[in-house]
Design an enzyme around this catalytic site. Structure first.
Site, short mmCIF file in Angstrom:
data_model
loop_
_atom_site.label_atom_id
_atom_site.label_comp_id
_atom_site.label_asym_id
_atom_site.label_seq_id
_atom_site.Cartn_x
_atom_site.Cartn_y
_atom_site.Cartn_z
N TYR A 226 0.82 -1.23 0.00
CA TYR A 226 0.00 0.00 0.00
C TYR A 226 0.84 1.27 0.00
O TYR A 226 0.40 2.33 0.44
CB TYR A 226 -0.97 0.03 1.20
CG TYR A 226 -1.87 -1.18 1.25
CD1 TYR A 226 -2.95 -1.31 0.37
CD2 TYR A 226 -1.64 -2.20 2.16
CE1 TYR A 226 -3.78 -2.43 0.41
CE2 TYR A 226 -2.45 -3.33 2.21
CZ TYR A 226 -3.52 -3.43 1.33
OH TYR A 226 -4.33 -4.56 1.36
N ILE A 233 0.98 6.82 0.91
CA ILE A 233 0.49 5.64 1.63
C ILE A 233 -1.03 5.58 1.52
O ILE A 233 -1.73 6.56 1.80
CB ILE A 233 0.91 5.69 3.11
CG1 ILE A 233 2.43 5.76 3.22
CG2 ILE A 233 0.37 4.50 3.88
CD1 ILE A 233 2.92 6.08 4.61
N CYS A 234 -1.52 4.44 1.09
CA CYS A 234 -2.96 4.25 0.92
C CYS A 234 -3.53 3.66 2.22
O CYS A 234 -3.56 2.44 2.40
CB CYS A 234 -3.23 3.31 -0.27
SG CYS A 234 -5.00 3.07 -0.60
N MET A 235 -3.96 4.55 3.11
CA MET A 235 -4.58 4.15 4.37
C MET A 235 -5.77 5.07 4.64
O MET A 235 -5.64 6.30 4.59
CB MET A 235 -3.59 4.21 5.54
CG MET A 235 -2.52 3.13 5.51
SD MET A 235 -1.28 3.39 6.82
CE MET A 235 -2.33 3.39 8.28
N HIS A 294 -11.24 6.83 -3.79
CA HIS A 294 -11.91 6.13 -2.70
C HIS A 294 -13.18 6.84 -2.26
O HIS A 294 -14.11 6.21 -1.76
CB HIS A 294 -10.96 5.95 -1.52
CG HIS A 294 -9.96 4.86 -1.72
ND1 HIS A 294 -10.30 3.52 -1.83
CD2 HIS A 294 -8.60 4.90 -1.86
CE1 HIS A 294 -9.21 2.79 -2.00
NE2 HIS A 294 -8.17 3.60 -2.03
#
Length: 307
Positions: A226, A233-235, A294
């Protein structure tokens, strides 16, 4: 002889007792009337003289009886001159007169013509003071929170992470992640490449902790896990929608370490590419793109066409 004198005295007493009482009263009243008449004559003479004197003064001064009490015509002209002179004088600022609520209609009208005073200008400028005070308050909240975060990290017993301030700024951190799951391939890569830590950068916005920090990977260059282009950062918890002010830096770093392992992150060993460092500009652009994606599809795997 004595007998004769007694007779004469008796005759006088008789005459006095037998006189008419009205005669004595009229005699006395006549005298008083004459006296009061004389007094009235004197008073009438004085009042008549005073009236004649007033008539003579009125003939000499038609506008009034003297300089001490001006007549109607003279009073009106004097009042008009005073008002004209007052209108020519500079009026005070309307801000103070309006705030005090004092003065008559003419004074309030003059104040309105003069325009807003310093008090009104200060009140109008007060709108710019409110954001400044709010920004100062946010800075104080952010500073207190970050100082507490630093103290808590320094007391960690497992030395999971460590922090270095960038240019001595409390709002810009370089965080070293020293540990990941020791059963993961990423831990093996770190051992094989003698990588002691994964370096990340965190910058805290003005309204932290009510907004998330911007976090990106600096080194080494990672693949998967991720971690996207530029080190973004994909969080979800790093987005405004997924963030909570209760999250601490330590909790965010532990979540990141878990996502690295879950996403099968690896240290890039490709020739040339492994030495290319991440850039902040690229990381910010990538993060904005993934947040937009998202928000459209939710935090699920989006279609390949959307990247």
């Amino acid at each position: 002889m004595a007998t004769l004198l007694r007779k004469i005295g008796l005759i006088r007493l008789h005459n006095r007792d037998t006189e008419d009482p009205k005669h004595h009263h009229n005699h006395r009243g006549g005298g008083g009337g004459q006296q009061s008449a004389s007094l009235r004559g004197k008073g009438g003479g004085k009042s008549g003289g005073h009236k004649q004197q007033q008539q003579q003064q009125q003939q000499q001064h038609p506008g009034g009886s003297g300089d001490a009490s001006p007549g109607p015509g003279k009073g009106k002209s004097k009042r008009a001159a005073e008002l004209a002179a007052r209108d020519k004088q500079p009026q005070p600022a309307a801000g103070a007169a309006g705030a005090a609520g004092a003065g008559g209609p003419r004074e309030r009208a003059a104040g309105a013509r003069a325009g807003p005073g310093p008090a009104v200008a200060a009140a109008a400028a007060g709108g710019s003071l409110v954001p400044a005070a709010r920004q100062q308050h946010c800075t104080q909240v952010r500073s207190r929170r970050l100082m507490k975060e630093l103290q808590d990290i320094a007391r960690l017993s497992d030395r999971f992470i460590s922090v270095e301030l960038v240019n001595e700024s409390l709002f810009d951190w370089n965080v070293k992640l020293h540990q990941v799951d020791k059963d993961s391939v990423l831990w093996q890569d770190m051992k094989e490449t003698n990588t002691e830590f994964i370096l990340l950068n965190l910058t805290f916005p003005d309204n932290f902790p009510f907004s998330p920090p911007f976090m990106r990977v600096l080194s080494p260059r990672l693949e998967n896990g991720y971690v996207l282009d530029g080190g973004a950062i994909c969080m979800e918890l790093l987005t405004p929608r997924g963030w909570s002010s209760a999250y601490t830096v330590e909790a965010v770093m532990r979540q990141f370490a878990a996502s690295l392992v879950k996403g099968q992150g690896r240290i890039c060993r490709k020739a040339g590419k492994s030495k290319k460092s991440f850039s902040r500009k690229e990381a910010e652009a990538t993060f904005k793109s993934l947040v937009k994606t998202h928000e459209k599809y939710g935090w699920v795997t989006p279609p390949v066409s959307d990247g």
